[in-house]
Design a protein around this motif. Structure first.
Motif: not given
Ligand SMILES: [Zn+2]
Ligand SMILES: [Zn+2]
Length: 422
Positions: A392-397, A316-322, A354-362
């Motif tokens: 979302v993760v791939i697009l922000t990366m 939640v925090v990282i994608p939004l902050a990014k 930090v962006g790629r760490w959002s993949m954890i939940d996947i």
């Protein structure tokens, strides 16, 4: 193996465009950009041997990680043991084809391609029969794949999955699990050893010489272009880099528009990613869907506070902050101010890292799906939000990758013009 000195003539910093004359470096020496603090060259001790050793060991550990049992799981008398391949197998048989492709790329395809290429490249430095074109192609692969290596994120995903399952079942770690840990650590070590300028210098020789201004100045102001792919400095009449063959620009054309387009797409995908369930749990016949936030709250209620926080931050925090920080940086480039450029630069670097760490939940969902398949007793399946969240993760990366940080320095005052030091 290899010479003990590193010789590269002139280069432009890919983050602030400041031109530097690189002195002769000895093993173990680094050269850092005076304008923005970015490390331009890190010439490590015995780098070739170490890359070779770490790369080969990582490949071996990768093999061990596949052949033995990976995780075991037992609940109410029923047992199941899986290999790493079974995670992908289950996803394919359950028709989650895109997710299985994502996992295969992250776990095997990218890391193995990276490791094989870098090991063969280092070997090719001592083999005259390999053509320059082949070596260039290999070096390009290494640079392009590197940001997409996510095995470390996957490892953390496994640990989170284990914590999630701990209350419902007994988990056994197989031999392959430990091999996988070694595979991840050795891969990280290999990546850390590979320096971009060192690699291109070894593959295609020194960057072309140029007369540069005595006063450190941006390449753009001296009629030069720094190749952001290999660090070579070229006259601005060139369209392609003579060392690596990549197209070159003063600044990436349409950088801000592309970044904004990716960000808008990410915002749109962020909505379904949070509304729809990311995971379905079938427990004794009942079906319980859970969204990302419900997963976090469940972990919190089970008193797994650190893991709940990890998922909350990563998902939640990282994608939004990014999304917010990249939009703000784009805004700052449209309406340039000379304030705090170095701070903006740091913000950009953090966003990139930090962006790629959002993949954890996947990865957590994928591991649980592979592991927890005991029919009506207990089974876990991915929900529709998995794909939108991965998007979302791939697009922000992609947004971070298409942003050209050199734009941040394009203001009248903050452009890094340093006084000439005697
Ligand atoms: Zn710099
Ligand atoms: Zn180049």
């Amino acid at each position: 193996m290899g010479s003990s000195l590193f010789q590269e003539s002139v280069t432009a910093c890919e983050e602030c465009d400041l031109v530097h004359h690189i002195p002769l470096l000895k093993r173990g020496e680094r050269f850092v950009c005076e304008g923005c603090g970015h490390t331009l060259v890190n010439f490590r001790e015995h780098v070739e041997k170490r890359i070779f050793a770490a790369g080969i060991s990582s490949l071996l550990m990768g093999l061990f990680a596949i052949v033995f049992p990976f995780l075991g799981f037992s609940s109410n008398g029923a047992e199941r043991s899986i290999s790493l391949f079974d995670i992908i197998n289950v996803l394919i048989t359950q028709d989650y084809l895109i997710l299985s492709i994502l996992i295969s790329l992250a776990l095997f395809v990218f890391p193995l391609a990276y490791l094989l290429t870098i090991v063969l490249l280092v070997w090719s430095f001592h083999n005259r029969h390999i053509s320059l074109a082949t070596k260039r192609y290999g070096a390009r692969c290494v640079i392009v794949i590197q940001p997409w290596l996510m095995v470390d994120v996957f490892l953390v995903g496994i640990l989170v999955a284990l914590v999630k399952m701990n209350s419902m079942a007994d988990i056994q770690l197989g031999l392959s699990f430990w091999a996988f840990c070694a595979y991840v650590l050795l891969l990280l070590q290999t990546v850390m050893l590979v320096d971009r300028r060192w690699l291109w210098n070894k593959v295609a020789g020194q960057a072309p010489e140029h007369r540069i201004s005595d006063r450190p100045q941006q390449a753009k102001r001296q009629g030069l272009i720094g190749c952001h792919f290999c660090g070579a400095l070229l006259a601005d009449t060139n369209r392609h880099c003579s060392r690596c063959g990549h197209t070159i620009h003063h600044r990436h054309p349409q950088s801000l528009v592309t970044t904004m387009a990716f960000l808008i797409a990410a915002v749109i995908m962020f909505i379904p990613a949070n509304i729809f369930p990311i995971m379905h749990t079938t427990f004794l016949g009942g079906n319980e869907p859970s969204s990302i936030m419900e997963g976090v709250l469940l972990l919190w209620s089970l008193e797994s506070y650190p893991v709940a926080l990890v998922i909350f931050f990563a998902s939640v925090v990282i994608p939004l902050a990014k999304i917010l920080s990249l939009s703000w940086l784009c805004w700052q480039c449209y309406y340039p101010t000379e304030r705090e450029t170095l701070q903006k630069m740091k913000l950009y670097r953090i966003t990139e890292v930090v962006g790629r760490w959002s993949m954890i939940d996947i990865f957590v969902v994928a591991v649980l799906t592979g592991l927890v398949q005991l029919g009506n007793l207990i089974s876990i399946f991915p929900g529709p939000a998995v794909l939108s969240f991965a998007a979302v993760v791939i697009l922000t990366m992609l947004a971070a990758a298409s942003f050209d940080p050199r734009l941040l320095w394009d203001t009248r005052i903050s452009a890094p013009v340093l006084e000439h030091k005697e």
